[in-house]
Design a protein around this motif. Structure first.
Motif, PDB file in Angstrom:
ATOM      1  N   LYS A   6      -0.423 -25.730  -8.357  1.00  0.00           N
ATOM      2  CA  LYS A   6      -1.338 -24.636  -8.104  1.00  0.00           C
ATOM      3  C   LYS A   6      -0.554 -23.333  -8.070  1.00  0.00           C
ATOM      4  O   LYS A   6       0.428 -23.188  -7.354  1.00  0.00           O
ATOM      5  N   ILE A   7      -0.953 -22.398  -8.899  1.00  0.00           N
ATOM      6  CA  ILE A   7      -0.276 -21.099  -8.964  1.00  0.00           C
ATOM      7  C   ILE A   7      -1.071 -20.118  -8.118  1.00  0.00           C
ATOM      8  O   ILE A   7      -2.273 -19.951  -8.298  1.00  0.00           O
ATOM      9  N   ILE A   8      -0.366 -19.546  -7.206  1.00  0.00           N
ATOM     10  CA  ILE A   8      -1.016 -18.562  -6.342  1.00  0.00           C
ATOM     11  C   ILE A   8      -0.719 -17.173  -6.901  1.00  0.00           C
ATOM     12  O   ILE A   8       0.433 -16.810  -7.104  1.00  0.00           O
ATOM     13  N   ASN A   9      -1.743 -16.439  -7.155  1.00  0.00           N
ATOM     14  CA  ASN A   9      -1.592 -15.078  -7.677  1.00  0.00           C
ATOM     15  C   ASN A   9      -1.465 -14.103  -6.509  1.00  0.00           C
ATOM     16  O   ASN A   9      -2.447 -13.669  -5.939  1.00  0.00           O
ATOM     17  N   ARG A  10      -0.238 -13.823  -6.158  1.00  0.00           N
ATOM     18  CA  ARG A  10       0.011 -12.846  -5.110  1.00  0.00           C
ATOM     19  C   ARG A  10       0.417 -11.534  -5.758  1.00  0.00           C
ATOM     20  O   ARG A  10       1.101 -11.530  -6.772  1.00  0.00           O
ATOM     21  N   PRO A  11       0.015 -10.470  -5.142  1.00  0.00           N
ATOM     22  CA  PRO A  11       0.460  -9.187  -5.699  1.00  0.00           C
ATOM     23  C   PRO A  11       1.975  -9.066  -5.549  1.00  0.00           C
ATOM     24  O   PRO A  11       2.558  -9.479  -4.556  1.00  0.00           O
ATOM     25  N   VAL A  12       2.581  -8.515  -6.560  1.00  0.00           N
ATOM     26  CA  VAL A  12       4.025  -8.338  -6.538  1.00  0.00           C
ATOM     27  C   VAL A  12       4.345  -7.143  -5.645  1.00  0.00           C
ATOM     28  O   VAL A  12       3.787  -6.067  -5.800  1.00  0.00           O
TER      29      VAL A  12
END
Length: 95
Positions: A6-12
């Motif tokens: 599962k890839i979590i899209n966190r803001p960079v």
């Protein structure tokens, strides 16, 4: 069966940019540049006749004065005369 990660899209998170404010500094004349004696004579003559000196010319003359190995025995008294005239108020800075 292959498990999908599962890839979590966190803001960079970006690092805050540092802002550096610098005051204006005119370009310095390089001490490696050799200004001919003729140019020094012309500049000093014009300054003494007009009674005016630009900031850029001032920086150029200071740099020339501080680079001892580039000044002839005839140029030194001329430069001293300009700096003495600045101190006595006979020469004014113009921009």
């Amino acid at each position: 069966m292959v498990k999908k990660e599962k890839i979590i899209n966190r803001p960079v998170r970006k690092k805050p940019q540092r802002t550096h404010y610098r005051s204006y500094q005119p370009p310095m004349a390089s001490t490696r540049e050799r200004v001919s004696s003729l140019n020094i004579h012309k500049i000093v003559g014009r300054i003494l006749v007009s009674g005016q000196l630009s900031r850029q010319e001032y920086v150029h003359l200071i740099t020339t004065m501080l680079s001892d190995n580039h000044i002839t025995d005839e140029e030194r008294p001329q430069l001293n005369r300009v700096f003495d005239s600045i101190q006595s108020g006979q020469i004014k800075f113009v921009d």
